[in-house]
Design an enzyme around this catalytic site. Structure first.
Site, short mmCIF file in Angstrom:
data_model
loop_
_atom_site.label_atom_id
_atom_site.label_comp_id
_atom_site.label_asym_id
_atom_site.label_seq_id
_atom_site.Cartn_x
_atom_site.Cartn_y
_atom_site.Cartn_z
N TYR A 1 55.02 -28.14 23.31
CA TYR A 1 54.85 -29.57 23.51
C TYR A 1 55.82 -30.37 22.64
O TYR A 1 56.49 -31.29 23.11
CB TYR A 1 53.41 -29.95 23.19
CG TYR A 1 53.05 -31.38 23.50
CD1 TYR A 1 52.84 -31.80 24.81
CD2 TYR A 1 52.89 -32.32 22.48
CE1 TYR A 1 52.50 -33.12 25.10
CE2 TYR A 1 52.56 -33.63 22.75
CZ TYR A 1 52.36 -34.03 24.06
OH TYR A 1 52.03 -35.33 24.34
N SER B 1 56.12 -38.73 22.74
CA SER B 1 54.95 -38.55 21.86
C SER B 1 55.43 -38.63 20.43
O SER B 1 56.62 -38.39 20.15
CB SER B 1 54.31 -37.18 22.12
OG SER B 1 53.36 -36.86 21.12
#
Length: 253
Positions: free
Chosen positions: A145, A132
């Site tokens: 995350y 990401s």
């Protein structure tokens, strides 16, 4: 011979788009997903198995089936992941932090662990990890995350170094905000945490991207297929951002 492709978290979103795009290229597709219902909605021509990507037992079963059905594997898309909690670091429960790392990071590790011997035996293969742009920047209110996605990049670069001598390439894709229910949920939770509206949060994300747009699952899938192709035969150890160019990972509007 058509490519043999495993996609974890392949029942919806980015993973399903990857599966559909590889299948359209003539590949044989195997998807795993923790959600049995989404697997049931996928084509019967795909191999499918329900289970948790962070479970060693599940991943051993997946690769045993690959060995039985296909004999080996050409492409691994380690894509399974969860968003994790949205909160300031001091408000995150340790078990929620660990769960986010388990699914995202340990899931990628386990898939690579079992794919590596197969690919080394045939002296070829491609590993694509879905990271990401949170793995390239900090991400306020999303510490677990961001930590997992940074770690996935370290894992990928190490895989590229360990496996390169066997003709195996490893890369990571770093998507930006991907249109769909998952980012809608992230935005809603962030809006609640900040005491504002989802519309303001979404506008802030878009303002932080040069192209002022979210990406689609298909954009990410297209990159995965390219990275698995002969056209990318010397592309390894790289992080490819598919995000319209993130200027500011935490824009204020």
């Amino acid at each position: 011979m058509s490519k043999r492709v495993l996609i974890t978290g392949g029942g919806s979103g980015i993973g399903k788009a990857m599966a559909e795009t590889f299948a359209a290229e003539g590949a044989r597709v195997f998807i795993t997903d923790v959600n049995q219902d989404v697997l049931a909605e996928c084509p019967d021509s795909w191999l499918k198995m329900a289970g948790d990507a962070s479970s060693p037992e599940h991943m051993r079963e997946v690769f045993a089936r690959i060995a039985g059905e296909w004999g080996s594997l050409d492409v691994l898309c380690a894509n399974a992941g969860i968003a994790g909690p949205t909160a300031l670091v001091e408000d995150i429960e340790p078990e929620d932090f660990r769960r986010c790392l388990a699914v995202n990071l340990e899931g990628a590790f386990l898939a690579a662990k079992y794919a590596a011997p197969m690919m080394k035996a045939q002296k070829s293969g491609v590993i694509v990890i879905t990271s990401s742009n949170a793995g390239l920047n900090g991400f306020p209110n999303r510490a677990p995350y961001a930590a997992a996605k940074w770690a996935e990049i370290g894992l990928m670069k190490t895989l590229a170094m360990e496996l390169g001598p066997y003709g195996i390439r490893a890369n990571a894709i770093a998507p930006g905000c991907v249109e769909g229910p998952r980012i809608d949920g992230v935005i809603a939770r962030e809006a609640k945490a900040k005491g504002t509206t989802p519309e303001i949060i979404r506008a802030g994300y878009e303002a932080g991207v040069s192209m002022r747009s979210f990406v689609t699952a298909q954009d990410v899938a297209n990159m995965a297929v390219f990275l698995a192709s002969e056209g990318a035969r010397l592309v390894s150890g790289q992080v490819i951002a598919v995000d319209g160019h993130t200027e500011n990972p935490d824009p204020k509007v």
